[in-house]
Design a protein around this motif. Structure first.
Motif, PDB file in Angstrom:
ATOM      1  N   CYS A 194       5.855   9.516  13.267  1.00 28.45           N
ATOM      2  CA  CYS A 194       6.025   9.693  11.542  1.00 28.45           C
ATOM      3  C   CYS A 194       6.410  11.301  11.428  1.00 28.45           C
ATOM      4  CB  CYS A 194       5.220   9.270  10.888  1.00 28.45           C
ATOM      5  SG  CYS A 194       5.287   7.418  10.762  1.00 28.45           S
ATOM      6  N   HIS A 195       6.087  12.036  12.593  1.00 32.18           N
ATOM      7  CA  HIS A 195       6.503  13.537  12.179  1.00 32.18           C
ATOM      8  C   HIS A 195       7.950  14.052  12.277  1.00 32.18           C
ATOM      9  CE1 HIS A 195       7.388  14.626  16.488  1.00 32.18           C
ATOM     10  NE2 HIS A 195       7.461  15.960  15.816  1.00 32.18           N
ATOM     11  N   SER A 196       8.541  14.822  11.733  1.00 29.91           N
ATOM     12  CA  SER A 196       9.725  15.415  11.679  1.00 29.91           C
ATOM     13  C   SER A 196       9.736  16.800  11.756  1.00 29.91           C
ATOM     14  CB  SER A 196      10.679  14.753  10.753  1.00 29.91           C
ATOM     15  OG  SER A 196      11.928  15.029  10.821  1.00 29.91           O
ATOM     16  N   GLY A 197       9.832  17.525  12.765  1.00 30.89           N
ATOM     17  CA  GLY A 197       9.995  19.079  12.896  1.00 30.89           C
ATOM     18  C   GLY A 197       8.781  19.681  13.279  1.00 30.89           C
ATOM     19  N   LEU A 198       9.082  20.710  14.271  1.00 28.57           N
ATOM     20  CA  LEU A 198       7.873  21.544  14.411  1.00 28.57           C
ATOM     21  C   LEU A 198       8.411  22.958  14.268  1.00 28.57           C
ATOM     22  CD1 LEU A 198       6.423  20.002  17.797  1.00 28.57           C
ATOM     23  CD2 LEU A 198       5.497  19.719  15.390  1.00 28.57           C
ATOM     24  N   PHE A 214      10.138  29.238  17.617  1.00 28.25           N
ATOM     25  CA  PHE A 214      11.246  28.589  17.512  1.00 28.25           C
ATOM     26  C   PHE A 214      10.887  27.177  16.608  1.00 28.25           C
ATOM     27  CE2 PHE A 214      11.454  24.728  20.348  1.00 28.25           C
ATOM     28  CZ  PHE A 214      10.242  24.976  20.972  1.00 28.25           C
ATOM     29  N   ARG A 215      11.909  26.737  16.112  1.00 26.88           N
ATOM     30  CA  ARG A 215      11.814  25.369  15.322  1.00 26.88           C
ATOM     31  C   ARG A 215      12.560  24.423  16.000  1.00 26.88           C
ATOM     32  NH1 ARG A 215      12.320  27.322   8.891  1.00 26.88           N
ATOM     33  NH2 ARG A 215      10.252  28.636   9.101  1.00 26.88           N
ATOM     34  N   THR A 216      11.925  23.173  15.934  1.00 22.08           N
ATOM     35  CA  THR A 216      12.630  21.884  16.572  1.00 22.08           C
ATOM     36  C   THR A 216      13.413  21.158  15.532  1.00 22.08           C
ATOM     37  OG1 THR A 216      10.888  20.282  16.002  1.00 22.08           O
ATOM     38  CG2 THR A 216      10.609  21.595  17.994  1.00 22.08           C
ATOM     39  N   GLY A 217      14.327  20.233  16.208  1.00 19.63           N
ATOM     40  CA  GLY A 217      15.115  19.593  15.389  1.00 19.63           C
ATOM     41  C   GLY A 217      16.096  20.083  14.355  1.00 19.63           C
ATOM     42  N   MET A 218      16.150  19.713  13.173  1.00 18.96           N
ATOM     43  CA  MET A 218      17.213  20.551  12.178  1.00 18.96           C
ATOM     44  C   MET A 218      16.816  21.898  11.780  1.00 18.96           C
ATOM     45  SD  MET A 218      19.347  17.982  12.257  1.00 18.96           S
ATOM     46  CE  MET A 218      20.518  18.450  11.022  1.00 18.96           C
ATOM     47  N   GLY A 219      15.452  21.913  12.071  1.00 26.55           N
ATOM     48  CA  GLY A 219      14.800  23.524  11.738  1.00 26.55           C
ATOM     49  C   GLY A 219      15.516  24.524  12.507  1.00 26.55           C
ATOM     50  N   ASP A 241      10.054  18.369  20.820  1.00 28.31           N
ATOM     51  CA  ASP A 241       8.907  17.881  20.394  1.00 28.31           C
ATOM     52  C   ASP A 241       7.717  17.451  21.355  1.00 28.31           C
ATOM     53  OD1 ASP A 241      10.721  18.552  18.224  1.00 28.31           O
ATOM     54  OD2 ASP A 241       9.338  17.429  16.768  1.00 28.31           O
ATOM     55  N   GLY A 242       8.291  16.588  22.161  1.00 21.75           N
ATOM     56  CA  GLY A 242       7.260  15.920  23.004  1.00 21.75           C
ATOM     57  C   GLY A 242       6.255  16.618  23.587  1.00 21.75           C
ATOM     58  N   PHE A 249       1.501  23.638  25.714  1.00 17.24           N
ATOM     59  CA  PHE A 249       2.515  24.596  25.897  1.00 17.24           C
ATOM     60  C   PHE A 249       2.929  25.489  24.618  1.00 17.24           C
ATOM     61  CE2 PHE A 249       4.167  20.617  28.540  1.00 17.24           C
ATOM     62  CZ  PHE A 249       3.212  21.198  29.813  1.00 17.24           C
ATOM     63  N   GLY A 250       2.403  25.287  23.617  1.00 19.04           N
ATOM     64  CA  GLY A 250       2.848  26.189  22.551  1.00 19.04           C
ATOM     65  C   GLY A 250       1.650  26.034  21.233  1.00 19.04           C
ATOM     66  N   ILE A 251       1.645  26.891  20.471  1.00 12.78           N
ATOM     67  CA  ILE A 251       0.875  26.947  19.115  1.00 12.78           C
ATOM     68  C   ILE A 251       1.751  26.346  18.053  1.00 12.78           C
ATOM     69  CG2 ILE A 251      -0.784  28.108  17.544  1.00 12.78           C
ATOM     70  CD1 ILE A 251      -0.896  29.943  19.904  1.00 12.78           C
TER      71      ILE A 251
END
Ligand code: FAD
Length: 553
Positions: A194-198, A214-219, A241-242, A249-251
């Protein structure tokens, strides 16, 4: 448990002298402000759920000073996080990020490597950046708890419109729980799904002397993608995201989450089943109902003993003998409860307006009643303090704390979970229950299973409740867990999540094709974190600097 002075002194991370470490801490204080960096050099204070420690696991499985931080740092911004990463790379000091640190049963807020510096992101980075009531989405920082998000929705007068999904306890963070792939109990219970974007800070310093964010997805769109970031998780290109969930691997500094529309009505229901042998036929009944969404939420099928333990009374109130509590004693005490004597209890919820619920509930009833002795408990007969009402709150998106009560089963109650995933099939449920019972009996422990049924799989969650101050009991709990993990893996069941102490073992069970998955993870780790500063060992992933040097447990 009272405060205990540190026996082993300041837990300086391995590979750096105490004086060099203290000099590095002074440098960090200069960079971020003295008040935002705290040394952990005096005592272990355990507090309780609401005032939990951020330096160690308040429910230790091993020696309390094994998984412990040397210091805690409180960033107030993404720039602060970048400064911390740069500092750690320069000084080769391991970091361990937490959002809130209430990961109880899985290591709490403890780092895997003794002496890591904990980044407590939640203390100062705790803003709800957006709640979009048209799209039913939100964007949050790491310190936003399920309680805080729910309270903000209420404060904005949106509670009749928007629901959140909460785990059994609402004090955890939306970000931390989701990154550890935690679960809740509405139809939005699979938090990761259910999450969307990191937004992610990477753990190394680039050639330009900058720490990448960096931002994932549409971000990732040049303008920041804010308008669609939370509406569509994938964007363009590989879905990255996975690799930031259950990893090192990241914060993560921001995360988007989808929210549930109020379905226009809801109704909890509860069924009891008389015999342990009802498990397999019942699971066979549940599967098609769940896959076709007649059973709509991540419901729970709980063992009768757990119904007793969640009353919050110590085990000794019912039984003071050694070994697992005998079934006739369990039955005797269950008979005195509103649930009555039963082997299993199913807690579910139906959603939507009354006429829609009535149709689904009738279908469920006719299927469940095929099990001889099945009883539907009328909620109107249950007092306000009955556990059923806690499940009712959680399944309708209101955070609660009632679940914490079963931790009182033992004095100095701590717990650790066996949580394998299997298909929703009767024989699988039976096999897992049988192997768990055998291992619990060997170690003289009570077995309290709960099957949490997702869409096409179920998580079996068995919490072993133990006395954290009893070294022998801790050892038995660990032995039981380790044996169950190996037994389950031999049948093709893997853990969905685990305690810090068991991560190497669990990662080792995902070893198909000569450990090809771990080889892949190691490659990513070495590429993203060449100095190996971020959460070494989390989820069994060790950076090159530590790998095969005796850190694995
Ligand atoms: P944190 O402890 O902050 O994070 C978890 C882990 O994720 C951290 O250890 C860290 O490795 C990583 N992490 C966190 N933040 C970041 C970040 N920003 N960047 C990179 N990595 C990060 N859990 C469930 O899922 N469902 C339940 O129903 C449930 N029931 C529970 C019932 C009881 C009685 C208890 C005691 C626990 C239960 N839990 C449950 C386990 C746990 O309490 C929750 O999952 C809790 O939400 C996790 O703690 P947290 O949110 O504070 O996460």
């Amino acid at each position: 448990q009272d405060d205990i002075p540190l026996e082993r002194g300041l837990p300086v991370p391995q590979g750096i002298s105490k004086s060099a470490f203290l000099a590095a801490i002074d440098e960090l204080r200069t960079l971020l402000g003295k008040e935002h960096v705290q040394l952990n050099d005096t005592q272990i204070s355990n507090g309780w759920y609401m005032e939990h420690p951020n330096t160690h696991d308040m429910m230790p499985l091993l020696d309390s000073e094994e998984f412990i931080a040397s210091a805690v740092v409180y960033p107030g911004s993404v720039d602060d996080v970048k400064i911390i990463v740069k500092w750690a790379n320069k000084n080769l000091i391991p970091l361990f990020p937490i959002s809130i640190g209430r990961n109880l049963g899985y290591g709490g807020s403890a780092p895997r490597v003794r002496g890591s510096v904990t980044i407590d992101l939640g203390r100062r980075m705790n803003r709800i950046l957006n709640i979009n009531a048209d799209d039913f989405t939100c964007l949050v920082e790491p310190g936003v708890t399920f309680y805080a998000l729910h309270e903000e929705i209420v404060r904005r007068g949106l509670e009749d419109k928007i629901w959140i999904d909460t785990p059994d306890l609402g004090g955890g963070s939306v970000v931390g729980n989701t990154l550890d792939r935690g679960v809740g109990y509405t139809p939005y219970g699979d938090h990761w799904a259910c999450h969307s974007g990191l937004e992610v800070v990477l753990p190394s310093v680039g050639d330009d002397n900058e720490v990448p964010v960096f931002r994932t997805g549409m971000g990732a769109l040049g303008v920041g993608g804010e308008n669609t970031w939370q509406c569509f998780p994938y964007g363009f290109g590989p879905f990255s995201d996975g690799i930031f969930s259950q990893s090192n691997f990241g914060i993560v500094t921001k995360m988007g989450m989808t929210l549930m529309p109020n379905p226009g009505g809801h109704e909890s229901f509860m069924y009891t089943f008389q015999n342990e042998s009802d498990l397999a036929p019942l699971i066979e009944i549940i599967r098609p109902l769940r896959i076709s969404n007649i059973l709509e939420n991540v419901a729970q099928l709980r063992h009768g003993l757990q119904t007793l333990s969640v009353k919050g009374q110590p085990r000794t109130k019912y039984y003071s003998g050694k070994g697992p509590m005998p079934p006739d004693i369990v039955s005797k005490h269950l008979r005195e409860t509103k649930t009555g004597d039963c082997a299993w209890v199913y807690y579910g919820m139906s959603y939507g307006p009354q006429h829609i619920r009535a149709h689904k509930l009738a279908l469920i009833d006719s299927e469940f009643q095929k099990i001889p002795g099945c009883k539907k408990i009328d909620p109107a007969t249950l007092p306000a303090d009955e556990y059923f009402w806690s499940r009712d709150k959680i399944a309708s998106g209101t955070p609660d704390m009632e679940e914490l009560k079963w931790v009182n089963w033992m004095p100095n109650g701590a717990h650790i979970a066996f949580s394998p995933v299997s298909p929703i099939r009767g024989p699988d449920a039976e096999r897992l229950f049988a192997l768990a019972r055998k291992r619990h009996e060997e170690q003289g422990l009570d077995v309290m299973p709960a099957f949490c049924v997702g869409l096409r799989e179920m998580h079996l969650i068995i919490e072993i409740v133990y006395d954290a101050t009893d070294a022998d009991m801790r050892k038995r709990a660990e032995r039981c867990l380790r044996d169950m993990i190996d037994d389950a893996a031999a049948f093709g069941y893997g853990e969905y999540r685990t305690h810090l102490a068991l991560m190497d073992q669990v990662a080792g069970t995902y070893n198909w094709n000569d450990n090809a998955l771990m080889k892949f993870n190691n490659k990513i780790k070495d590429a993203l974190d060449p100095n190996g500063i971020l959460a070494p060992g989390r989820c069994g992933i060790w950076p090159k600097r530590y790998r095969n040097r005796g850190w694995e447990l």
